[in-house]
Design a protein around this motif. Sequence first.
Motif, PDB file in Angstrom:
ATOM      1  N   TYR A 215       7.147  -2.529   8.669  1.00  6.97           N
ATOM      2  CA  TYR A 215       6.937  -1.063   8.505  1.00  6.97           C
ATOM      3  C   TYR A 215       8.150  -0.472   7.985  1.00  6.97           C
ATOM      4  O   TYR A 215       9.332  -0.792   8.366  1.00  6.97           O
ATOM      5  CB  TYR A 215       6.755  -0.335   9.868  1.00  6.97           C
ATOM      6  N   MET A 216       8.049   0.561   7.179  1.00  8.65           N
ATOM      7  CA  MET A 216       9.271   1.385   6.584  1.00  8.65           C
ATOM      8  C   MET A 216       9.129   2.696   6.053  1.00  8.65           C
ATOM      9  O   MET A 216       7.697   2.840   5.658  1.00  8.65           O
ATOM     10  CB  MET A 216       9.607   0.562   5.198  1.00  8.65           C
ATOM     11  N   SER A 217       9.865   3.540   6.186  1.00  8.67           N
ATOM     12  CA  SER A 217       9.725   5.017   5.744  1.00  8.67           C
ATOM     13  C   SER A 217      10.256   5.011   4.245  1.00  8.67           C
ATOM     14  O   SER A 217      11.218   4.357   3.852  1.00  8.67           O
ATOM     15  CB  SER A 217      10.552   5.930   6.754  1.00  8.67           C
TER      16      SER A 217
ATOM     17  N   ILE B 130       2.697  -2.717   6.211  1.00  9.36           N
ATOM     18  CA  ILE B 130       2.099  -4.192   5.654  1.00  9.36           C
ATOM     19  C   ILE B 130       1.607  -5.107   6.746  1.00  9.36           C
ATOM     20  O   ILE B 130       2.517  -5.596   7.319  1.00  9.36           O
ATOM     21  CB  ILE B 130       3.114  -4.890   4.553  1.00  9.36           C
ATOM     22  N   ASP B 131       0.481  -5.185   6.737  1.00 14.11           N
ATOM     23  CA  ASP B 131      -0.195  -6.280   7.801  1.00 14.11           C
ATOM     24  C   ASP B 131      -0.253  -7.439   7.198  1.00 14.11           C
ATOM     25  O   ASP B 131      -0.649  -7.804   5.912  1.00 14.11           O
ATOM     26  CB  ASP B 131      -1.620  -5.826   8.272  1.00 14.11           C
ATOM     27  N   LEU B 132       0.358  -8.368   7.710  1.00 17.45           N
ATOM     28  CA  LEU B 132       0.496  -9.923   7.375  1.00 17.45           C
ATOM     29  C   LEU B 132      -0.642 -10.992   7.481  1.00 17.45           C
ATOM     30  O   LEU B 132      -0.623 -12.030   7.169  1.00 17.45           O
ATOM     31  CB  LEU B 132       1.957 -10.544   7.628  1.00 17.45           C
ATOM     32  N   ALA B 133      -1.563 -10.158   8.143  1.00 19.35           N
ATOM     33  CA  ALA B 133      -2.766 -10.998   8.703  1.00 19.35           C
ATOM     34  C   ALA B 133      -4.019 -10.920   7.666  1.00 19.35           C
ATOM     35  O   ALA B 133      -4.872 -11.545   8.047  1.00 19.35           O
ATOM     36  CB  ALA B 133      -3.152 -10.560  10.040  1.00 19.35           C
TER      37      ALA B 133
ATOM     38  N   ILE C 107      -1.908  -3.462   2.639  1.00 21.26           N
ATOM     39  CA  ILE C 107      -0.819  -2.329   2.675  1.00 21.26           C
ATOM     40  C   ILE C 107      -1.254  -1.093   2.958  1.00 21.26           C
ATOM     41  O   ILE C 107      -2.410  -0.702   2.480  1.00 21.26           O
ATOM     42  CB  ILE C 107      -0.197  -2.477   1.120  1.00 21.26           C
ATOM     43  N   ASN C 108      -0.883  -0.367   3.666  1.00 18.08           N
ATOM     44  CA  ASN C 108      -1.537   0.828   4.202  1.00 18.08           C
ATOM     45  C   ASN C 108      -0.275   1.958   4.119  1.00 18.08           C
ATOM     46  O   ASN C 108       0.931   1.771   4.512  1.00 18.08           O
ATOM     47  CB  ASN C 108      -1.741   0.929   5.608  1.00 18.08           C
ATOM     48  N   ILE C 109      -0.569   2.986   3.369  1.00 17.53           N
ATOM     49  CA  ILE C 109       0.355   4.155   3.164  1.00 17.53           C
ATOM     50  C   ILE C 109      -0.151   5.398   3.694  1.00 17.53           C
ATOM     51  O   ILE C 109      -1.177   6.040   3.654  1.00 17.53           O
ATOM     52  CB  ILE C 109       0.385   4.343   1.468  1.00 17.53           C
ATOM     53  N   VAL C 110       0.669   5.892   4.572  1.00 17.89           N
ATOM     54  CA  VAL C 110       0.352   7.583   5.137  1.00 17.89           C
ATOM     55  C   VAL C 110       1.449   8.223   4.085  1.00 17.89           C
ATOM     56  O   VAL C 110       2.452   8.368   3.891  1.00 17.89           O
ATOM     57  CB  VAL C 110       0.956   7.800   6.336  1.00 17.89           C
ATOM     58  N   LYS C 111       0.345   8.966   3.393  1.00 17.80           N
ATOM     59  CA  LYS C 111       1.171   9.899   2.123  1.00 17.80           C
ATOM     60  C   LYS C 111       1.461  11.156   2.492  1.00 17.80           C
ATOM     61  O   LYS C 111       0.756  11.975   2.933  1.00 17.80           O
ATOM     62  CB  LYS C 111       0.139   9.842   1.059  1.00 17.80           C
TER      63      LYS C 111
ATOM     64  N   LYS D   2      11.359  -4.182  -0.790  1.00 20.60           N
ATOM     65  CA  LYS D   2      12.163  -4.281   0.336  1.00 20.60           C
ATOM     66  C   LYS D   2      11.467  -4.989   1.568  1.00 20.60           C
ATOM     67  O   LYS D   2      12.110  -6.008   1.987  1.00 20.60           O
ATOM     68  CB  LYS D   2      12.924  -2.851   0.671  1.00 20.60           C
ATOM     69  N   LEU D   3      10.301  -4.486   1.849  1.00 21.54           N
ATOM     70  CA  LEU D   3       9.891  -5.194   3.143  1.00 21.54           C
ATOM     71  C   LEU D   3       9.506  -6.630   2.947  1.00 21.54           C
ATOM     72  O   LEU D   3       9.820  -7.645   3.961  1.00 21.54           O
ATOM     73  CB  LEU D   3       8.380  -4.364   3.530  1.00 21.54           C
ATOM     74  N   LEU D   4       8.702  -6.900   1.787  1.00 24.60           N
ATOM     75  CA  LEU D   4       8.180  -8.334   1.583  1.00 24.60           C
ATOM     76  C   LEU D   4       9.697  -9.043   1.332  1.00 24.60           C
ATOM     77  O   LEU D   4       9.715 -10.362   1.836  1.00 24.60           O
ATOM     78  CB  LEU D   4       7.455  -8.421   0.203  1.00 24.60           C
TER      79      LEU D   4
END
Length: 292
Positions: free
Chosen positions: A7-9, A47-50, A92-96, A116-118
């Motif tokens: 997760y990241m903002s 980002i869900d890694l599953a 990947i899920n984005i709350v816009k 950055k997350l990956l």
Amino acid sequence: MDDELLYMSAPGKINLFLKVTGKRPDNYHTLESLFVPLSSPADDIAIDLAAAPGTITVGSSDIMLPGGMGNIAGRAAELWSKRACVMPHWDINIVKNIPVAAGMGGGSSDAAAVLKLLNDHAGKPLDDRSLAETALELGADVPFFLKPEPAMMSGIGEIAEDLDFVLPEMNLLLLAPQFPVSAAEGYRLMLPGTVSPLAPGLKTDLLNALRTADLEKISALIFNDLQPGVFNKYPILEILAQRMTQAGAMRVLMTGSGPTLFGIFADSKSRAQAQSELQAAYPEYRIIPAEF
Ligand code: ATP
């Protein structure tokens, strides 16, 4: 371990000023601009890694945004997987929350957050330089969001010069009309004669005004070269800017290629008052404080 959720903002940005200084043979414009990242509005990236091996999916709270590789966040994940030689398995899920096609760099910021997350999760297979190169391939503004600090940007927006002082707190109010202006359109609408070098001394004057938190001077010095052309095509923006000034803004300016406007207010009380006044007058537009 791989059922983790990353997760990241992803912060938005404004351009406190924007000068278009030239045009390169590849048709990209060069600029000088003070980019200021915002802690709010910001998007939430998860980002869900599953996800199934070999897949990248992108979902977003904004149903108008493309999914998969149509979304810059998906393209960022795909490019990183190639560069880092890692098999993708990412939902990947984005709350816009950042207005779209609004001059606030939302897509670029989402892309940088995914990179950055990956990269961090995999133990940084790409060093800072390769990550910045990967970011630039996705878009001129993406490298800025890898390390979102207020910075003087030049080149096509990829060369950053950090400030040697802390930017003063400013009470900014954003007004985002519900129509998009793409960066390409913003540049296309530019008035003839706009492209020129930054006036000598102006950058120093502006930096001094910022260093001393001189709001009057900051308000007098800032400008956006893309604004006159965009205002010509969308006269509602001139009306909105005037309305924001009447509501107490010391200065109103468009950010990036627009159409979002930001107003500078003397204090948080006058900003809050203007926000409720403007929201009552324009219920269809997003009128929100910008937080540093
Ligand atoms: P900039 O200020 O860097 O020019 P912008 O704020 O004007 O950016 P964005 O919101 O980044 O523009 O998006 C521009 C276009 O990119 C939109 O038309 C949108 O359909 C597309 N797009 C693809 N992925 C995204 C995303 N994750 N967020 C926003 N827009 C996206």
